[in-house]
Design an enzyme around this catalytic site. Structure first.
Site, short mmCIF file in Angstrom:
data_model
loop_
_atom_site.label_atom_id
_atom_site.label_comp_id
_atom_site.label_asym_id
_atom_site.label_seq_id
_atom_site.Cartn_x
_atom_site.Cartn_y
_atom_site.Cartn_z
N ASP A 275 40.38 101.17 20.00
CA ASP A 275 39.07 101.76 19.73
C ASP A 275 37.93 100.81 20.02
O ASP A 275 38.07 99.59 19.86
CB ASP A 275 38.97 102.06 18.22
CG ASP A 275 39.35 103.49 17.91
OD1 ASP A 275 39.90 104.15 18.80
OD2 ASP A 275 39.11 103.90 16.78
N LYS B 149 35.68 105.16 21.07
CA LYS B 149 34.80 106.20 20.55
C LYS B 149 33.80 105.45 19.69
O LYS B 149 34.15 104.53 18.98
CB LYS B 149 35.53 107.15 19.61
CG LYS B 149 36.78 107.75 20.18
CD LYS B 149 37.42 108.62 19.11
CE LYS B 149 38.90 108.80 19.36
NZ LYS B 149 39.55 109.47 18.23
N MET C 96 30.33 107.74 8.81
CA MET C 96 29.53 108.25 9.93
C MET C 96 28.29 109.00 9.44
O MET C 96 27.90 110.03 9.99
CB MET C 96 30.39 109.17 10.81
CG MET C 96 31.57 108.46 11.44
SD MET C 96 32.77 109.58 12.23
CE MET C 96 33.92 109.92 10.89
#
Lengths: 262, 262
Positions: A46, A67, A171
């Site tokens: 990642d 991502k 997030m």
């Protein structure tokens, strides 16, 4: 001194390992995770995994499949296909994901792809960022008489407020006012403490304290680094922690002092 | 092969380290946790920590301060005082707790005692049992379109049901029918899948699948080992996992087969 000694075990079985890298610091991966990395042929990594983590696997071929902040710079289907292809060709394949591999990481799709292709796989849990942030703040997310429940989520929920649940948002940096609005609508006090931790456990970690009322009107542009993840911890348990941190929104006095250079 | 190599760092600073041992398996501790253990003078250790974990610290004096299934076999105040006394005398003191040190572990009281005594301390997070159980079941606790929120708790809540939150209960084995009753009252379907995992990540781990309706009438006496912890995972995301596990309550057909020895 050899950390492997108490767990001297054979090289990992051929297959795919979904490993949680933990919140960021290279030594907050599990021993099992580090051990498998050290035996990996290929590591799919990642963007949110700190590059230093790859020092665990100097021998491996590294494939970056980043991502970042919800944007898929590599399509998930491509990752799934690559994992399956790699597993068919190679021995020990690692899919290294930030935090815990099963917390908001779309692991479902990778698991389904591996199951469909009948490939042996294991999941090695990692320290999820919410709990690493609590460790950094030295504040448990629950406490008798304050909150007995921790909710881990990505979006404001529409539940009616009744218990003083602690809520931790992943997030959430793009939607701070919306989170505050929803929680206030649920009945949380305007004064409910909020801690925001950017880049948990890394050398450039920064933490801010605030409350729901301030978050409601918060414009993030000038505070957080553009590409760093921020975790948002909300609940009465964080009162002392929020009070001790740098204020997210400086007081008028602090702004004046900064302006006059004092 | 030396796991310390990428993180070659000085011996830990003198003080108290609250370290999460993880769910049980000796290699599911973090590298940082294992490294501090290897440098510890005294280790205060929970009863729920697997004895094999102490192979990380053969040099240390071990003090067992067990709590088990909510019963305090050593009073918390005694632990707090011992931690402070040890820290005043010795260099590196570890308080080794099962799972993550901040999840339902009464760490608050230890943290307050250390702060009051002005003793340097750090918290090293651990893999919490809920997420280790998900890794064993290979099932993320959240999934788009099914559940976007994970609740981690010790007691049934009284929230009105609206979202399909996944709920994971710690220390729930004594109150399974009550948990089912509360969740059904909140509006969860009788068919909501339930997984129960005993001794997560240890060689004697056992997992069972069921649903809320069966849990409502469940008598646990003959199923679980008396002193082993059980974690309870509830939510639609666990449908496949629950279906694939050993049924908690065998069907009539299975009971007849067992009776006639087939």
């Amino acid at each position: 001194m050899n950390l492997f000694s108490p767990c001297a075990k054979n090289a990992p079985k051929s297959g795919v390992y979904l490993i949680g890298a933990g919140p960021g610091a290279f030594d907050l991966i599990t021993v099992r995770g580090a051990q498998i990395l050290a035996n990996a042929n290929v590591v799919f990594c990642d963007a949110l995994v700190d590059p230093k983590m790859l020092e665990w696997c100097p021998q491996a071929e590294i494939v970056l499949v980043g991502k970042r902040c919800g944007k898929y710079s590599t399509a998930q289907k491509f990752i799934n296909r690559q994992l399956v292809l790699a597993a068919e060709k190679k021995d020990v394949i690692v899919r290294l994901k930030g935090g815990d591999p099963l917390i908001f990481g779309r692991a479902n799709e990778e698991i389904d792809a591996l199951k469909s292709a009948n490939i042996y796989f294991e999941i090695v849990p990692g320290i999820t960022t919410a709990l690493a942030a609590c460790a950094e703040l030295k504040q448990p997310p629950t406490a008798r008489n304050i909150s007995r429940t921790l909710k881990i989520t990505t979006l404001p929920s529409h539940l009616n407020y009744e218990d003083q649940d602690t809520q931790i948002y992943y997030m959430g940096r793009e939607q701070l006012p919306q989170i505050a609005k929803e929680m206030i609508a649920q009945g949380y006090a305007l004064s409910t403490p909020v801690c925001l931790v950017e880049s948990v456990s890394l050398p450039h970690q920064r933490s801010f304290g605030t409350c729901l009322e301030e978050l409601l009107h918060f414009q993030q542009e000038n505070v957080f680094h553009e590409k760093k993840p921020v975790i948002v911890l909300i609940g009465e348990v964080y009162k002392n922690a929020a009070d001790e941190l740098t204020p997210l929104i400086p007081s008028l006095e602090q702004q004046v002092r900064a302006y006059i250079g004092n």
